[in-house]
Design a protein around this motif. Structure first.
Motif, PDB file in Angstrom:
ATOM      1  N   ALA A 158     -18.692  17.763  22.863  1.00  0.00           N
ATOM      2  CA  ALA A 158     -19.943  17.022  22.675  1.00  0.00           C
ATOM      3  C   ALA A 158     -20.957  17.491  23.707  1.00  0.00           C
ATOM      4  CB  ALA A 158     -19.716  15.520  22.798  1.00  0.00           C
ATOM      5  N   THR A 159     -22.246  17.221  23.442  1.00  0.00           N
ATOM      6  CA  THR A 159     -23.312  17.561  24.386  1.00  0.00           C
ATOM      7  C   THR A 159     -24.295  16.401  24.464  1.00  0.00           C
ATOM      8  OG1 THR A 159     -24.888  18.534  22.818  1.00  0.00           O
ATOM      9  CG2 THR A 159     -23.144  19.971  23.659  1.00  0.00           C
ATOM     10  N   TYR A 160     -25.011  16.336  25.597  1.00  0.00           N
ATOM     11  CA  TYR A 160     -26.153  15.427  25.724  1.00  0.00           C
ATOM     12  C   TYR A 160     -27.052  15.989  26.822  1.00  0.00           C
ATOM     13  CZ  TYR A 160     -29.129  11.364  25.930  1.00  0.00           C
ATOM     14  OH  TYR A 160     -30.220  10.536  25.864  1.00  0.00           O
ATOM     15  N   GLY A 161     -28.335  16.227  26.496  1.00  0.00           N
ATOM     16  CA  GLY A 161     -29.233  16.825  27.475  1.00  0.00           C
ATOM     17  C   GLY A 161     -28.680  18.167  27.926  1.00  0.00           C
ATOM     18  N   SER A 162     -28.617  18.350  29.246  1.00  0.00           N
ATOM     19  CA  SER A 162     -28.063  19.588  29.805  1.00  0.00           C
ATOM     20  C   SER A 162     -26.553  19.529  29.967  1.00  0.00           C
ATOM     21  CB  SER A 162     -28.695  19.864  31.178  1.00  0.00           C
ATOM     22  OG  SER A 162     -30.086  19.970  31.084  1.00  0.00           O
ATOM     23  N   TRP A 163     -25.934  18.435  29.580  1.00  0.00           N
ATOM     24  CA  TRP A 163     -24.538  18.186  29.914  1.00  0.00           C
ATOM     25  C   TRP A 163     -23.602  18.444  28.743  1.00  0.00           C
ATOM     26  CZ3 TRP A 163     -23.355  16.786  34.940  1.00  0.00           C
ATOM     27  CH2 TRP A 163     -24.454  16.446  35.740  1.00  0.00           C
ATOM     28  N   LEU A 164     -22.403  18.924  29.083  1.00  0.00           N
ATOM     29  CA  LEU A 164     -21.368  19.200  28.096  1.00  0.00           C
ATOM     30  C   LEU A 164     -20.152  18.324  28.379  1.00  0.00           C
ATOM     31  CD1 LEU A 164     -21.411  23.116  28.329  1.00  0.00           C
ATOM     32  CD2 LEU A 164     -22.883  21.668  26.909  1.00  0.00           C
ATOM     33  N   LEU A 165     -19.542  17.825  27.322  1.00  0.00           N
ATOM     34  CA  LEU A 165     -18.261  17.125  27.434  1.00  0.00           C
ATOM     35  C   LEU A 165     -17.173  18.126  27.065  1.00  0.00           C
ATOM     36  CD1 LEU A 165     -16.663  14.499  27.889  1.00  0.00           C
ATOM     37  CD2 LEU A 165     -16.994  13.978  25.459  1.00  0.00           C
ATOM     38  N   MET A 166     -16.315  18.445  28.033  1.00  0.00           N
ATOM     39  CA  MET A 166     -15.324  19.500  27.855  1.00  0.00           C
ATOM     40  C   MET A 166     -13.912  18.926  27.848  1.00  0.00           C
ATOM     41  SD  MET A 166     -17.363  22.138  27.745  1.00  0.00           S
ATOM     42  CE  MET A 166     -16.184  23.498  27.834  1.00  0.00           C
ATOM     43  N   ILE A 212     -25.538  10.583  29.052  1.00  0.00           N
ATOM     44  CA  ILE A 212     -25.607  10.600  30.511  1.00  0.00           C
ATOM     45  C   ILE A 212     -27.067  10.564  30.941  1.00  0.00           C
ATOM     46  CG2 ILE A 212     -25.481  13.121  30.568  1.00  0.00           C
ATOM     47  CD1 ILE A 212     -23.962  12.837  33.258  1.00  0.00           C
ATOM     48  N   ASP A 213     -27.345   9.812  32.001  1.00  0.00           N
ATOM     49  CA  ASP A 213     -28.676   9.747  32.576  1.00  0.00           C
ATOM     50  C   ASP A 213     -28.795  10.819  33.659  1.00  0.00           C
ATOM     51  OD1 ASP A 213     -30.582   8.651  34.856  1.00  0.00           O
ATOM     52  OD2 ASP A 213     -31.190   7.656  33.000  1.00  0.00           O
ATOM     53  N   ASP A 214     -29.797  11.690  33.537  1.00  0.00           N
ATOM     54  CA  ASP A 214     -29.933  12.827  34.454  1.00  0.00           C
ATOM     55  C   ASP A 214     -30.166  12.399  35.896  1.00  0.00           C
ATOM     56  OD1 ASP A 214     -29.496  15.420  33.512  1.00  0.00           O
ATOM     57  OD2 ASP A 214     -31.297  15.348  32.282  1.00  0.00           O
ATOM     58  N   ILE A 215     -30.818  11.266  36.098  1.00  0.00           N
ATOM     59  CA  ILE A 215     -31.174  10.846  37.457  1.00  0.00           C
ATOM     60  C   ILE A 215     -30.052  10.032  38.105  1.00  0.00           C
ATOM     61  CG2 ILE A 215     -32.815   9.529  38.847  1.00  0.00           C
ATOM     62  CD1 ILE A 215     -34.934  10.188  36.708  1.00  0.00           C
ATOM     63  N   SER A 216     -29.644   8.950  37.458  1.00  0.00           N
ATOM     64  CA  SER A 216     -28.627   8.071  38.048  1.00  0.00           C
ATOM     65  C   SER A 216     -27.209   8.584  37.844  1.00  0.00           C
ATOM     66  CB  SER A 216     -28.749   6.667  37.450  1.00  0.00           C
ATOM     67  OG  SER A 216     -28.393   6.681  36.064  1.00  0.00           O
ATOM     68  N   LYS A 217     -27.037   9.470  36.881  1.00  0.00           N
ATOM     69  CA  LYS A 217     -25.725   9.989  36.485  1.00  0.00           C
ATOM     70  C   LYS A 217     -24.834   8.902  35.873  1.00  0.00           C
ATOM     71  CE  LYS A 217     -26.658  14.155  37.884  1.00  0.00           C
ATOM     72  NZ  LYS A 217     -28.020  13.933  38.373  1.00  0.00           N
ATOM     73  N   ASP A 218     -25.455   7.791  35.428  1.00  0.00           N
ATOM     74  CA  ASP A 218     -24.700   6.836  34.614  1.00  0.00           C
ATOM     75  C   ASP A 218     -24.307   7.539  33.327  1.00  0.00           C
ATOM     76  OD1 ASP A 218     -24.978   4.760  36.410  1.00  0.00           O
ATOM     77  OD2 ASP A 218     -26.806   3.988  35.480  1.00  0.00           O
ATOM     78  N   TYR A 219     -23.107   7.273  32.831  1.00  0.00           N
ATOM     79  CA  TYR A 219     -22.680   7.954  31.620  1.00  0.00           C
ATOM     80  C   TYR A 219     -21.806   7.043  30.758  1.00  0.00           C
ATOM     81  CZ  TYR A 219     -18.274   8.620  34.184  1.00  0.00           C
ATOM     82  OH  TYR A 219     -17.117   8.415  34.892  1.00  0.00           O
ATOM     83  N   LEU A 220     -21.718   7.409  29.491  1.00  0.00           N
ATOM     84  CA  LEU A 220     -20.812   6.770  28.540  1.00  0.00           C
ATOM     85  C   LEU A 220     -20.145   7.873  27.739  1.00  0.00           C
ATOM     86  CD1 LEU A 220     -19.686   4.310  26.885  1.00  0.00           C
ATOM     87  CD2 LEU A 220     -21.668   4.605  25.386  1.00  0.00           C
ATOM     88  N   VAL A 221     -18.832   7.844  27.706  1.00  0.00           N
ATOM     89  CA  VAL A 221     -18.065   8.793  26.901  1.00  0.00           C
ATOM     90  C   VAL A 221     -17.177   7.992  25.959  1.00  0.00           C
ATOM     91  CG1 VAL A 221     -16.335  10.628  26.890  1.00  0.00           C
ATOM     92  CG2 VAL A 221     -18.056  10.541  28.706  1.00  0.00           C
ATOM     93  N   ALA A 222     -17.248   8.293  24.693  1.00  0.00           N
ATOM     94  CA  ALA A 222     -16.373   7.674  23.699  1.00  0.00           C
ATOM     95  C   ALA A 222     -15.631   8.777  22.963  1.00  0.00           C
ATOM     96  CB  ALA A 222     -17.176   6.824  22.718  1.00  0.00           C
ATOM     97  N   CYS A 223     -14.387   8.523  22.629  1.00  0.00           N
ATOM     98  CA  CYS A 223     -13.607   9.515  21.892  1.00  0.00           C
ATOM     99  C   CYS A 223     -12.474   8.810  21.153  1.00  0.00           C
ATOM    100  CB  CYS A 223     -13.055  10.593  22.824  1.00  0.00           C
ATOM    101  SG  CYS A 223     -11.814  10.007  23.980  1.00  0.00           S
TER     102      CYS A 223
END
Length: 440
Positions: free
Chosen positions: A102-110, A155-166
């Motif tokens: 998965a991806t969101y913004g600049s971030w990848l879920l690996m 994921i929030d780029d500034i606070s780095k709060d995130y949610l991952v569901a799978c």
């Protein structure tokens, strides 16, 4: 009598004027502006480019068992720069052996080889570890493959709060601060899950199950996810007859042709970031590389899926399951679908393109994108960009990026366009690749 024209020294432009021009340009153009001369570099040091509004294509390096290619960077294609590709920093062998889910913004879920998940920004190298999964701790089904994992990321780029569901046999999630995965309870049984889409504005998770089941929706606005009634959505099914004529005689002929030419097909859901509407999307691949797509919106009263002719001023990023505004934005096509393959792990260039819903034609990507590297997967994503300055030093036909400890091709670039030995910290560098060169 002729007058000698005074030569213009562009390096003496007023710094405020340079900033005024370049803050209206894209990230890659701002990077180029900083390389022109030292005065421009100084003037643009605090300049922030306009917010990125176009999808970039990310090609993942191929995992060679013996690591013969020694390729541990991703390749980036920016639609604004159609004749170029870019290379990320070295992401390491561990990244190469992982799979993007998965991806969101600049971030990848690996997903790594032990079936643990982690989040990484390929542009900065920043990494966030996640709790150990059940599939890593206990035995997992033997028939499941990394590309089959259903997951989504926010994921929030500034606070780095995130949610991952799978889905690990059943849907689970984790947030920043959690030390374990928590089960997402369901009132209507589990079923087979095929796709997840998270919409951060409404804080809702949309889940598509196997064919003929309604969309499941959970609200994440509170501490615990709450399921929304399934009665709000009709069953999501692949209706091949929607590709056929409504005329009875033509319908029979077209159905015969459809069956004869059929190669493969897929079903998706997506959420409009403009209206919040849930969309159904179907595609079919036919012989001779012919692609067809249909987009549906839900009728608000009859609760049925209806084919729509146009996405209007939006573009659909199918990898992410969202639509975005695309009106009058260079580098992104309105009423189009950005597609990167029928499944995760796509390595077929013919399956990576932009589909125009107006003309029903495919816009293939430039050949330089696929000739630059052997890749194991491709994803469209929306990077949030850090405009930090990069320090370079000339080294023969290469440039040394001191902060990263690597060299990149710099042949035929005038020395005046490269600032020497500037001791500025650079958390991000994207180097233009020299297509066909092993040194890039």
């Amino acid at each position: 009598m002729t007058q000698n024209k005074k030569k213009v020294n562009w390096s003496e432009l007023c710094p405020e004027l340079v900033q005024c021009v370049f803050e209206r340009l894209s990230f890659t153009n701002l990077k180029r502006g900083r390389s022109v001369c030292s005065s421009w570099r100084t003037a643009l040091r605090g300049c922030v480019p306009k917010r990125n509004q176009i999808p970039w294509l990310l090609l993942f390096p191929q995992n060679d068992n013996n690591n013969e290619n020694n390729n541990t960077s991703c390749v980036l294609f920016v639609p604004e720069d159609r004749d170029k590709t870019y290379k990320t920093r070295d992401l390491g062998a561990y990244f190469v052996k992982s799979s993007c889910v998965a991806t969101y913004g600049s971030w990848l879920l690996m997903l790594d080889t032990l079936w643990n998940l982690y989040i990484i920004n390929p542009l900065t190298g920043e990494r966030i570890e996640l709790p150990t999964t059940d599939y890593a701790q206990y035995e997992r089904p033997s028939d499941i493959k990394p590309q089959d994992l259903v997951a989504c990321l926010w994921i929030d780029d500034i606070s780095k709060d995130y949610l991952v569901a799978c889905v690990m046999g059943y849907p689970v999630f984790t947030k920043k601060g959690n030390h374990s995965w928590r089960r997402i309870s369901s009132r209507y049984g589990e079923g087979r899950y095929k796709q997840m889409v998270y919409e951060p504005t409404s804080q809702q998770l949309y889940v598509r199950r196997y064919y003929n089941y309604p969309v499941k929706v959970w609200s994440f606005s509170g501490d615990d996810p709450q399921q929304v009634s399934e009665d709000n959505y009709p069953p999501v099914e692949y209706a091949f007859w929607d590709f056929l004529s409504k005329d009875k005689e033509l319908h029979l002929k077209e159905e015969e042709f459809y069956v004869k030419e059929y190669v493969d097909s897929r079903l998706y859901i997506a959420v409009s970031t403009v209206s919040g509407q849930v969309l159904k999307v179907v595609n079919v691949l036919q012989k001779f590389k012919r692609w067809r797509f249909l987009v549906y919106k839900m009728h608000p009263v009859e609760l049925t899926w209806e084919v729509v002719d146009s996405l209007g001023d939006e573009a659909l990023i199918l990898d992410m399951g969202i639509t975005v505004v695309a009106k009058d934005i260079p580098g992104i096509k309105r009423n189009s679908i950005y597609f990167s393959g029928l499944d995760n792990g796509s390595t077929n260039p013919d399956h990576i393109f932009v589909f125009d819903l107006t003309t029903h034609e495919i816009e293939p990507l430039p050949q330089c994108v696929f000739s630059s590297v052997r890749f194991s997967d491709a994803r469209w994503f929306f990077p949030g960009l850090d405009p930090s300055v990069v320090s370079l030093t000339i080294l023969c036909d290469e440039a040394l990026i001191l902060d990263m400890g690597i060299t990149v091709v710099a042949k035929d670039i005038p020395p005046a366009r490269l600032n020497l030995c500037l001791n500025v910290f650079s958390p991000l560098f994207i180097s233009p690749m020299l297509v066909g060169s092993s040194r890039a």
